[in-house]
Design a protein around this motif. Structure first.
Motif, PDB file in Angstrom:
ATOM      1  N   ALA A  24      75.685   1.108 -16.963  1.00 59.51           N
ATOM      2  CA  ALA A  24      74.521   0.807 -17.803  1.00 59.51           C
ATOM      3  C   ALA A  24      74.934   0.401 -19.206  1.00 59.51           C
ATOM      4  O   ALA A  24      74.342  -0.496 -19.812  1.00 59.51           O
ATOM      5  CB  ALA A  24      73.583   2.007 -17.846  1.00 59.51           C
ATOM      6  N   ALA A  25      75.952   1.069 -19.759  1.00 58.28           N
ATOM      7  CA  ALA A  25      76.420   0.725 -21.100  1.00 58.28           C
ATOM      8  C   ALA A  25      76.995  -0.690 -21.135  1.00 58.28           C
ATOM      9  O   ALA A  25      76.723  -1.465 -22.071  1.00 58.28           O
ATOM     10  CB  ALA A  25      77.473   1.730 -21.559  1.00 58.28           C
ATOM     11  N   VAL A  26      77.766  -1.050 -20.129  1.00 57.38           N
ATOM     12  CA  VAL A  26      78.319  -2.408 -20.058  1.00 57.38           C
ATOM     13  C   VAL A  26      77.198  -3.435 -19.933  1.00 57.38           C
ATOM     14  O   VAL A  26      77.216  -4.489 -20.587  1.00 57.38           O
ATOM     15  CB  VAL A  26      79.295  -2.522 -18.869  1.00 57.38           C
ATOM     16  CG1 VAL A  26      79.727  -3.971 -18.660  1.00 57.38           C
ATOM     17  CG2 VAL A  26      80.507  -1.627 -19.092  1.00 57.38           C
ATOM     18  N   ASN A  27      76.206  -3.141 -19.109  1.00 55.83           N
ATOM     19  CA  ASN A  27      75.082  -4.065 -18.946  1.00 55.83           C
ATOM     20  C   ASN A  27      74.251  -4.181 -20.219  1.00 55.83           C
ATOM     21  O   ASN A  27      73.713  -5.245 -20.516  1.00 55.83           O
ATOM     22  CB  ASN A  27      74.195  -3.613 -17.783  1.00 55.83           C
ATOM     23  CG  ASN A  27      74.669  -4.136 -16.450  1.00 55.83           C
ATOM     24  OD1 ASN A  27      74.426  -5.289 -16.091  1.00 55.83           O
ATOM     25  ND2 ASN A  27      75.363  -3.297 -15.702  1.00 55.83           N
ATOM     26  N   THR A  28      74.139  -3.102 -20.958  1.00 52.29           N
ATOM     27  CA  THR A  28      73.397  -3.143 -22.221  1.00 52.29           C
ATOM     28  C   THR A  28      74.046  -4.113 -23.190  1.00 52.29           C
ATOM     29  O   THR A  28      73.365  -4.925 -23.832  1.00 52.29           O
ATOM     30  CB  THR A  28      73.327  -1.736 -22.835  1.00 52.29           C
ATOM     31  OG1 THR A  28      72.584  -0.879 -21.968  1.00 52.29           O
ATOM     32  CG2 THR A  28      72.648  -1.774 -24.197  1.00 52.29           C
ATOM     33  N   VAL A  29      75.370  -4.049 -23.310  1.00 58.26           N
ATOM     34  CA  VAL A  29      76.089  -4.978 -24.184  1.00 58.26           C
ATOM     35  C   VAL A  29      75.950  -6.407 -23.674  1.00 58.26           C
ATOM     36  O   VAL A  29      75.721  -7.345 -24.457  1.00 58.26           O
ATOM     37  CB  VAL A  29      77.571  -4.574 -24.286  1.00 58.26           C
ATOM     38  CG1 VAL A  29      78.347  -5.597 -25.104  1.00 58.26           C
ATOM     39  CG2 VAL A  29      77.707  -3.184 -24.896  1.00 58.26           C
ATOM     40  N   ALA A  30      76.068  -6.600 -22.369  1.00 51.14           N
ATOM     41  CA  ALA A  30      75.975  -7.950 -21.797  1.00 51.14           C
ATOM     42  C   ALA A  30      74.604  -8.559 -22.012  1.00 51.14           C
ATOM     43  O   ALA A  30      74.472  -9.768 -22.246  1.00 51.14           O
ATOM     44  CB  ALA A  30      76.303  -7.893 -20.304  1.00 51.14           C
ATOM     45  N   SER A  31      73.545  -7.740 -21.959  1.00 43.58           N
ATOM     46  CA  SER A  31      72.189  -8.281 -22.107  1.00 43.58           C
ATOM     47  C   SER A  31      71.949  -8.866 -23.483  1.00 43.58           C
ATOM     48  O   SER A  31      71.078  -9.727 -23.656  1.00 43.58           O
ATOM     49  CB  SER A  31      71.163  -7.182 -21.821  1.00 43.58           C
ATOM     50  OG  SER A  31      71.211  -6.168 -22.820  1.00 43.58           O
ATOM     51  N   LEU A  32      72.708  -8.418 -24.470  1.00 42.90           N
ATOM     52  CA  LEU A  32      72.528  -8.919 -25.829  1.00 42.90           C
ATOM     53  C   LEU A  32      72.720 -10.425 -25.904  1.00 42.90           C
ATOM     54  O   LEU A  32      72.041 -11.115 -26.668  1.00 42.90           O
ATOM     55  CB  LEU A  32      73.508  -8.207 -26.771  1.00 42.90           C
ATOM     56  CG  LEU A  32      73.489  -8.635 -28.244  1.00 42.90           C
ATOM     57  CD1 LEU A  32      72.134  -8.323 -28.866  1.00 42.90           C
ATOM     58  CD2 LEU A  32      74.602  -7.923 -29.004  1.00 42.90           C
ATOM     59  N   PHE A  33      73.616 -10.974 -25.080  1.00 39.97           N
ATOM     60  CA  PHE A  33      73.964 -12.379 -25.180  1.00 39.97           C
ATOM     61  C   PHE A  33      72.811 -13.295 -24.781  1.00 39.97           C
ATOM     62  O   PHE A  33      72.557 -14.308 -25.433  1.00 39.97           O
ATOM     63  CB  PHE A  33      75.201 -12.669 -24.334  1.00 39.97           C
ATOM     64  CG  PHE A  33      76.443 -12.015 -24.862  1.00 39.97           C
ATOM     65  CD1 PHE A  33      77.159 -12.580 -25.899  1.00 39.97           C
ATOM     66  CD2 PHE A  33      76.889 -10.806 -24.347  1.00 39.97           C
ATOM     67  CE1 PHE A  33      78.300 -11.973 -26.408  1.00 39.97           C
ATOM     68  CE2 PHE A  33      78.023 -10.185 -24.843  1.00 39.97           C
ATOM     69  CZ  PHE A  33      78.727 -10.774 -25.881  1.00 39.97           C
ATOM     70  N   LEU A  51      62.925  -8.169 -28.701  1.00 39.98           N
ATOM     71  CA  LEU A  51      64.064  -8.506 -27.853  1.00 39.98           C
ATOM     72  C   LEU A  51      65.237  -7.571 -28.097  1.00 39.98           C
ATOM     73  O   LEU A  51      65.891  -7.108 -27.154  1.00 39.98           O
ATOM     74  CB  LEU A  51      64.481  -9.962 -28.091  1.00 39.98           C
ATOM     75  CG  LEU A  51      63.485 -11.031 -27.633  1.00 39.98           C
ATOM     76  CD1 LEU A  51      64.066 -12.429 -27.843  1.00 39.98           C
ATOM     77  CD2 LEU A  51      63.104 -10.843 -26.167  1.00 39.98           C
ATOM     78  N   LEU A  52      65.530  -7.282 -29.366  1.00 37.06           N
ATOM     79  CA  LEU A  52      66.590  -6.321 -29.640  1.00 37.06           C
ATOM     80  C   LEU A  52      66.179  -4.926 -29.179  1.00 37.06           C
ATOM     81  O   LEU A  52      67.035  -4.099 -28.841  1.00 37.06           O
ATOM     82  CB  LEU A  52      66.923  -6.311 -31.133  1.00 37.06           C
ATOM     83  CG  LEU A  52      67.583  -7.581 -31.685  1.00 37.06           C
ATOM     84  CD1 LEU A  52      67.920  -7.421 -33.154  1.00 37.06           C
ATOM     85  CD2 LEU A  52      68.846  -7.933 -30.889  1.00 37.06           C
ATOM     86  N   GLY A  53      64.873  -4.682 -29.165  1.00 35.67           N
ATOM     87  CA  GLY A  53      64.386  -3.428 -28.603  1.00 35.67           C
ATOM     88  C   GLY A  53      64.693  -3.325 -27.122  1.00 35.67           C
ATOM     89  O   GLY A  53      65.089  -2.263 -26.626  1.00 35.67           O
TER      90      GLY A  53
END
Length: 486
Positions: free
Chosen positions: A410-419, A376-378
């Motif tokens: 994409a960078a913003v979405n990458t951070v958001a997906s972590l949640f 998942l973190l991958g």
């Protein structure tokens, strides 16, 4: 790109596909003459065919790019990577599906359909002609309709109908698009289209581009033709969901990449911007929809939609930077390994469909949680996993291709997906109290179970999960060293 003169040499270029086809035909014949309780022989044969295909494709990777059969089939780095990833992915998925299809009256047919779908996927990636693209679309679709409803239950039947109806509708759009491009240019070959389309009618070009892109976007599960993804993923069995959200996407993204790199490269229309908007919409809507999901399959379904957004970033700059091809290769391999691993965690606990249920099932299997966390973190893109290197390569390609705004999105979405990935990870680490089994029946036997009920864990999917987690790290480290060297 060189051509091949002799028909014998042309056929030899299709050796990896020949292994897949022989595995499908041989598996079907072997299954007909094998007792039901020994259908595992077909599984072994299919696995050997996939491994042979992957090895032959890997050995051909260093060869010069070439076009065979009058330029309709392209053998280059993109095709080679898709060949290897698809063959190894199907080999893993065959064993991932084994616990759920073993003993089924149509067990052999399941393995054969998986191989035929893999052939269609490779054909999508290798297509150098619009007519071959249509044929590949059908071959990568029809077997998958059967796989989606393989369980023959109400949920699977509904999923199959949604998948088929939307596939048929988008297939018509694809045909309309191909017809418009043929009217505009008088040819179907990518090389000829690249030379003739820039001087063609803008109206026909617009219709053609939209129709063809709709076809490949549907197979990839990209917005706005992504509506089948959550319903089919949640309606079919978890192993088949893993197949449907991994294998066809690889070929579809490669097909879109080739379209943007060749026939759509120099059009008067801004096709790269259109694809970039699709990429941004896919990653954003996929992430937003995943936030509210408690069903692990639907969460992973929307996760795959968002991942397509990142993959389409490199498609948008296919003709703008030399970094595009290696970025695509790394991300395709990384996505396949990591996505199969995440679905393997669901397959390992067949009775757990919600986040809480999964945490309960994994309470006594801590290494299961560790491997899931890696996968998942991958998917988020956490170092040193493979997707991290893939995202880094894709971001660099998009930046070099003059699309910095897409990198920011994409960078913003990458951070958001972590949640929303943490919403799954946190309960698994904290654990859920396990309740005793009631007298109403044995636990872990239904499609869903109450939270806090002990559930069984299947061994083969656990092995696939651990292998995928380990491969994600190894591939990430290896790809990182390779990028550093070049």
């Amino acid at each position: 790109m060189t051509g091949m003169s002799g028909s014998g040499e042309a056929w030899s270029a299709l050796l990896p596909e020949a292994f897949l086809l022989l595995g499908a035909v041989g598996g079907l014949l072997l299954g007909l003459w094998t007792p039901q309780q020994r259908q595992w022989r077909v599984r072994v044969l299919v696995t050997v065919a996939c491994l042979a295909s992957a090895v032959s494709a890997a050995l051909a990777l260093p060869d010069p790019a070439q076009r065979v059969f009058e330029g309709t089939w392209v053998v280059d780095t993109t095709t080679g990577v898709v060949r290897v990833v698809v063959a190894l992915g199907v080999a893993a998925l065959v064993w991932l599906a084994a616990p759920s299809v073993a003993g089924h009256p149509r067990e052999t047919e399941a393995y054969v359909l998986m191989l035929l779908g893999a052939l269609g996927t490779v054909a999508l990636a290798a297509s150098g002609d619009l007519l071959l693209l249509v044929a590949a679309y059908l071959l990568a679709s029809v077997p998958l309709y059967a796989l989606a409803g393989f369980a023959k239950d109400s949920a699977g039947t509904e999923a199959t109908m949604k998948y088929y109806l939307m596939g048929a509708f988008v297939g018509v759009l694809l045909l309309v698009g191909v017809a418009a491009l043929v009217l505009a240019s008088g040819t179907t070959g990518y090389s000829e289209l690249a030379a003739l389309l820039p001087e063609s009618s803008p109206v026909l070009l617009a219709v053609g581009v939209l129709g063809v892109l709709a076809g490949v976007a549907f197979k990839a599960g990209a917005v706005p033709v992504h509506f089948w993804v959550p319903d089919v993923t949640a309606g079919t069995t978890p192993p088949m969901a893993a197949y449907l959200t991994t294998i066809p996407k690889i070929g579809a993204v490669a097909a879109a990449f080739r379209l943007l790199a060749e026939p759509f490269a120099d059009l008067p229309l801004d096709v790269p911007l259109l694809v970039a908007v699709i990429a941004a919409a896919s990653m954003t809507l996929g992430n937003l929809a995943a936030f509210a999901q408690t069903d692990v399959l639907r969460l992973l379904a929307y996760s795959t939609v968002s991942q397509v957004g990142y993959l389409f970033m490199v498609v948008a700059v296919a003709a703008r930077t030399d970094l595009a091809v290696p970025a695509l290769a790394i991300y395709l391999a990384a996505y396949a390994v990591t996505n199969i691993g995440a679905f393997a965690a669901v397959v390992a606990t067949p009775a757990a469909r919600t986040i809480t249920d999964w945490a309960t099932a994994a309470a006594q299997h801590r290494w299961l949680v560790v491997s899931l966390v890696i996968c998942l973190l991958g998917l988020v893109g956490t170092p040193p996993t493979a997707v991290f290197v893939g995202k880094l390569a894709v971001f660099a390609a998009a930046w070099d291709g003059a699309m910095p705004w897409l990198v920011v999105v994409a960078a913003v979405n990458t951070v958001a997906s972590l949640f929303y990935y943490l919403r799954w990870i946190a309960p698994a680490f904290v654990g859920v109290p396990v309740a005793a089994a009631t007298a109403e029946g044995s636990v872990g036997t239904g499609a869903r179970t109450a939270a806090g009920t002990a559930q069984t864990v299947q061994r083969v999917p656990v092995v696939v999960l651990h292998a995928a987690a380990a491969m994600s790290i190894l591939l990430g480290v290896g790809a990182g060293l390779w990028l550093g060297a070049v």
